[in-house]
Design a protein around this motif. Structure first.
Motif, short mmCIF file in Angstrom:
data_model
loop_
_atom_site.label_atom_id
_atom_site.label_comp_id
_atom_site.label_asym_id
_atom_site.label_seq_id
_atom_site.Cartn_x
_atom_site.Cartn_y
_atom_site.Cartn_z
N ARG A 130 0.73 -1.01 -0.09
CA ARG A 130 0.16 -0.02 0.18
C ARG A 130 0.73 1.08 0.34
O ARG A 130 0.81 2.04 -0.62
N LEU A 167 1.32 4.50 -3.52
CA LEU A 167 0.89 5.25 -2.37
C LEU A 167 2.38 6.17 -3.12
O LEU A 167 2.61 7.55 -3.50
N ARG A 188 -2.32 14.40 -1.85
CA ARG A 188 -3.28 12.93 -1.70
C ARG A 188 -2.66 12.00 -0.85
O ARG A 188 -3.48 11.38 0.03
N ALA A 189 -1.45 11.90 -1.64
CA ALA A 189 -0.50 10.41 -1.61
C ALA A 189 -0.28 10.56 -0.16
O ALA A 189 -0.53 9.72 0.76
N LEU A 236 -3.14 10.63 1.98
CA LEU A 236 -3.68 8.73 2.54
C LEU A 236 -2.85 7.69 3.67
O LEU A 236 -2.89 6.82 4.26
N ASP A 238 -2.53 14.42 9.90
CA ASP A 238 -2.89 13.15 10.17
C ASP A 238 -2.41 12.48 11.22
O ASP A 238 -2.78 11.93 12.77
#
Length: 397
Positions: free
Chosen positions: A328, A332, A382-383, A386, A393
């Motif tokens: 993942r 990304l 955005r990557a 995420l 975050d």
């Protein structure tokens, strides 16, 4: 009287455009969360000579020099973030970068050639498609205060992309020069010699400037000023003697880091100076894009964007596990390598300044640059979000 007003309007156009871009960037970022640099580019594109006609590019190369200086500051910081020891400790990072760049080159070159572009133009387009814009990445990373595995990997892979793209581009330009002029020396001086001397200049500054800092005992905030002056002088020298400011500034940052020069108190983005020059850089880059040329190459551009994104994402994602991260995070990382605009435009503008005009032959690049100037930073942002590596975050978790 009318001539005086016209001259006054021309002299005010760029300062007012920079001010407008900053206002739009700040307001747009606050209201939408979009990267400021995307909004700077939008303002520059709308006001450019090819669109509304309010901003015209001076013929003496002054704006290119200012933009190159802004890019040089970002490249220094970018090079300073690259840890070559990490690449030696984990050789899979370097292998991923090489394979990803080679795959992108072959894929994009093949698509361009099948679409009917001449072989040399296809190769030039493929070499630029290998790259990832360090300017966009550094601004997004700093704006998001991003840190973590994806952030570090994308910075290191982008550095490899830039070096390989410059090498491939210069070699292909050398072949193009030889093919058109038959002059071996001119071909070499526009490719291999340029790269070697540019890297040597960067290394020399990377040794000399930190030595001066130690000599004068300037280890505090003044380090920011000294390094910024060093970068600007280096870019000016490279620009005047027609070397590569990209290679020189990267080599400067790499050398400064690996000579164990501590620049912890140097301000991120080089403080207010870096912020101001960044606005000028992204406005300038957007003004070089001609809407008619971009429209002519739009169809092929979307195909190239898709192939480029697919190549980078698949290679980096597939090799993620063997290189020490999750699939993942690998995918990304590949997605975050999307930005390209500033690097590609400045490479072409510097080539045109040397007397080799390739812009008209690469219409798909104009369209690709326009699209990725606006959405590339958003995709990278955005990557990173995420991946859970933006400061907001991390604070939530």
């Amino acid at each position: 009287m009318s001539e005086s007003l016209a001259a006054l309007g021309g002299s005010l156009a760029w300062p007012l455009a920079v001010a407008l871009a900053w206002v739009v960037g700040e307001a747009g970022h606050r209201w939408t969360g979009l990267p400021r640099i995307s909004l700077y580019g939008m303002v520059g594109f709308v006001l450019s000579g090819a669109q509304l006609g309010l901003l015209t590019e001076p013929s003496d190369g002054t704006l290119l020099l200012v933009a190159s200086a802004a890019f040089g500051l970002i490249l220094f910081e970018f090079g300073y973030r690259v840890n070559l020891r990490w690449l030696r400790t984990n050789p899979w990072i370097g292998a991923t970068g090489l394979l990803e760049a080679a795959t992108t080159f072959v894929a994009v070159g093949t698509v361009a050639w099948l679409a009917g572009m001449p072989t040399l133009s296809s190769l030039l387009l493929a070499s630029l498609a290998m790259s990832t814009s360090p300017a966009a990445l550094m601004r997004v990373v700093n704006e998001e205060r991003s840190s973590g595995q994806v952030t570090e990997r994308v910075l290191h892979l982008a550095a490899l992309n830039c070096v390989l793209a410059v090498l491939a581009f210069k070699l292909i330009v050398g072949v193009w020069v030889f093919d058109t002029s038959g002059n071996v020396w001119r071909a070499l001086s526009s490719s291999v010699l340029v790269l070697a001397v540019s890297a040597g200049l960067g290394v020399a500054f990377g040794v000399a400037v930190p030595a001066l800092l130690r000599r004068f005992g300037r280890t505090g905030p003044d380090a920011t000023v000294a390094i910024a002056i060093g970068v600007i002088v280096l870019v000016a020298v490279a620009h005047a003697f027609r070397f590569s400011p990209v290679v020189a500034a990267l080599a400067f940052g790499l050398t400064a880091r690996h000579r164990r020069v501590a620049l912890n108190q140097a301000q991120r983005n080089f403080g207010a100076l870096g912020d101001l020059l960044t606005v000028v850089l992204f406005v300038y880059v957007a003004t070089t894009i001609d809407w008619q040329r971009a429209w002519a190459g739009l169809g092929l551009a979307f195909a190239i964007i898709a192939v480029r994104l697919l190549s980078k994402t698949l290679v980096v994602g597939t090799l993620a596990h063997v290189s020490g991260t999750t699939w993942r995070k690998g995918f990304l990382t590949g997605v975050a390598l999307t930005p390209i605009a500033v690097f590609a435009v400045l490479m072409l503008e510097q080539t045109r300044f040397l007397g080799v005009d390739l812009i008209d032959q690469l219409a798909p690049l104009a369209a690709m640059t326009l699209v990725l100037e606006l959405i590339g930073p958003v995709v990278a942002q955005r990557a990173l979000v995420l991946a859970g590596e933006s400061a907001d975050d991390r604070e939530v978790h």
